[in-house]
Scaffold this active site. Structure first.
Site, PDB file in Angstrom:
ATOM      1  N   GLY A  62       3.826   5.100 -26.796  1.00 21.90           N
ATOM      2  CA  GLY A  62       4.959   5.121 -26.185  1.00 21.90           C
ATOM      3  C   GLY A  62       6.324   4.926 -27.301  1.00 21.90           C
ATOM      4  O   GLY A  62       5.733   4.649 -27.916  1.00 21.90           O
ATOM      5  N   GLY A 104       9.774   4.083 -28.422  1.00 27.33           N
ATOM      6  CA  GLY A 104      10.792   2.609 -28.172  1.00 27.33           C
ATOM      7  C   GLY A 104      10.236   1.576 -28.856  1.00 27.33           C
ATOM      8  O   GLY A 104      11.315   0.776 -28.754  1.00 27.33           O
ATOM      9  N   HIS A 105       9.110   2.131 -29.193  1.00 24.65           N
ATOM     10  CA  HIS A 105       8.886   0.531 -31.055  1.00 24.65           C
ATOM     11  C   HIS A 105       8.786   1.084 -32.289  1.00 24.65           C
ATOM     12  O   HIS A 105       8.308   0.462 -33.236  1.00 24.65           O
ATOM     13  CB  HIS A 105       7.401   0.264 -30.565  1.00 24.65           C
ATOM     14  CG  HIS A 105       7.260  -0.194 -29.351  1.00 24.65           C
ATOM     15  ND1 HIS A 105       7.516  -1.046 -28.676  1.00 24.65           N
ATOM     16  CD2 HIS A 105       6.042   0.972 -27.894  1.00 24.65           C
ATOM     17  CE1 HIS A 105       6.825  -0.799 -27.009  1.00 24.65           C
ATOM     18  NE2 HIS A 105       5.735   0.119 -27.322  1.00 24.65           N
ATOM     19  N   ASP A 150      -3.580   4.227 -23.480  1.00 24.08           N
ATOM     20  CA  ASP A 150      -3.179   4.585 -24.906  1.00 24.08           C
ATOM     21  C   ASP A 150      -5.424   5.190 -24.720  1.00 24.08           C
ATOM     22  O   ASP A 150      -5.686   5.423 -25.562  1.00 24.08           O
ATOM     23  CB  ASP A 150      -2.802   3.921 -25.352  1.00 24.08           C
ATOM     24  CG  ASP A 150      -1.276   3.948 -25.628  1.00 24.08           C
ATOM     25  OD1 ASP A 150      -0.535   4.145 -24.962  1.00 24.08           O
ATOM     26  OD2 ASP A 150      -0.572   3.263 -26.699  1.00 24.08           O
ATOM     27  N   HIS A 159       6.822  -4.371 -24.271  1.00 28.91           N
ATOM     28  CA  HIS A 159       7.362  -3.495 -23.348  1.00 28.91           C
ATOM     29  C   HIS A 159       7.970  -4.519 -22.279  1.00 28.91           C
ATOM     30  O   HIS A 159       8.278  -3.984 -21.285  1.00 28.91           O
ATOM     31  CB  HIS A 159       6.334  -2.721 -22.318  1.00 28.91           C
ATOM     32  CG  HIS A 159       5.294  -2.350 -22.917  1.00 28.91           C
ATOM     33  ND1 HIS A 159       4.409  -2.439 -23.712  1.00 28.91           N
ATOM     34  CD2 HIS A 159       5.493  -0.942 -23.492  1.00 28.91           C
ATOM     35  CE1 HIS A 159       3.418  -1.368 -24.410  1.00 28.91           C
ATOM     36  NE2 HIS A 159       4.474  -0.371 -24.721  1.00 28.91           N
TER      37      HIS A 159
END
Length: 334
Positions: free
Chosen positions: A53, A55-56, A109, A218
């Site tokens: 995802g 955002g990292h 994932d 997260h």
């Protein structure tokens, strides 16, 4: 929450357009959500593909380039990429030597990379998979069966990427990657929650004057909440937790790779001060630091906090760590 975006719906596409503009050495397919090293098929090397995802950042797209990843598959914010992305990536980087999938241990994932590996193999691409599950804080957390994959992902991608760059065969590159993961442990701390573009407000409640120990990338729950602590006190808990867990296999008395990783909103002034405390705790426990890296590498949007990742480093790992790398976010030796 104020965010430097056009809209929550376009935030990933806009970031990819910016990456393409800033780094013309990369092939960025905004529509297919794919970032590929332009020379990925040259040299007959094993291809390395990872993703997860968004955002990292800079994980994973920021680690595509010489000596590291061949391609990255960014999903929507905190959402796994889909198998079609991963198969496209495998096709784009396969030079006939096979492809290694580096997968963080999050349920979406894992399932999607497993499916992609089966589809790629049906098309004649040899695929090996390596699962990164380095987080020592908790087991069976939100989105995860078993330990979460966090900061050691950087170590795996860098060291395995160097092995592939040097022409090692697929089975050997995969073995190196697994050895790095098994030698690593991480522990994260949140000082504030992150805010996703879609929600526009903190994803969980963390009152003023408190921190959460053992947080996930997260915002998943950690081990416990405590009143705010000093950097030295946090380092004692984080480093102690990692070393104690690693000692279950064997005493940690040799050199380590040490990563002090910011979660996105913590300035380098604080991260370097925290690294000083991490180094102090390691020295007190008789653990020498062979190499250190400090900065924002495996982040959680605008979360304030940090994580510590340690890896038992043998001479082969150090040699591969020191090998040249040139990516958007990590570069030395070239």
């Amino acid at each position: 929450m104020k965010m430097l975006i056009n809209s929550p719906q376009t935030v990933v596409a806009d970031a990819l357009r910016g990456l393409a503009s800033a780094h013309p050495e990369l092939d960025v397919d905004v529509d297919a959500r794919l970032v590929v090293r332009r020379d990925a098929r040259q040299g007959g090397r094993v291809g390395l593909v990872s993703g997860g995802g968004s955002g990292h950042e800079p994980l994973h797209a920021g680690f595509v380039g010489h000596g590291m990843l061949s391609a990255a598959c960014p999903g929507e914010v905190f959402t796994s990429p889909v198998p079609d992305q991963m198969v496209r990536a495998a096709k784009a980087v396969d030079s006939g030597q096979g492809v290694l999938f580096v997968v963080k241990n999050y349920t979406g994932d894992v399932l999607n990379f497993d499916m992609a590996a089966e589809l790629a193999e049906e098309e004649g691409i040899r695929v090996e998979r390596v699962l990164v599950n380095d987080d020592v804080a908790v087991t069976d957390s939100t989105y995860t069966a078993g330990r979460r994959g966090t900061g050691a992902t950087l170590f795996v991608e860098k060291i395995a990427g160097a092995a592939a760059e040097q022409g090692m065969p697929l089975e050997q590159v995969a073995a190196v990657a697994r050895r790095v993961n098994e030698a690593s442990g991480s522990f994260g701390v949140a000082l504030s929650a992150c805010s996703t573009p879609a929600k526009g407000s903190p994803t969980f409640d963390l009152p003023d004057g408190e921190l959460e120990l053992g947080i996930g990338i997260h915002g998943e729950p950690g081990r416990e909440r405590r009143p705010m602590m000093t950097a030295g006190e946090i380092a004692e808990v984080a480093v102690g937790s990692v070393l104690d867990d690693m000692a279950n296999a064997a005493p940690v008395d040799g050199p380590v790779l040490a990563l002090v990783n910011g979660m996105g909103a913590t300035p380098l002034l604080e991260l370097y001060g925290f690294h000083a405390e991490v180094a102090r705790v390691l020295e007190a426990r008789g653990v020498p630091v062979a190499r250190a890296l400090v900065g924002n590498y495996v982040t959680s949007l605008d979360m304030a906090g940090c994580s510590v990742t340690l890896c038992r480093a043998d001479e082969d790992m150090l040699r591969l760590w020191d090998a040249p790398v040139q990516t958007a976010a990590l570069r030395w030796g070239r």
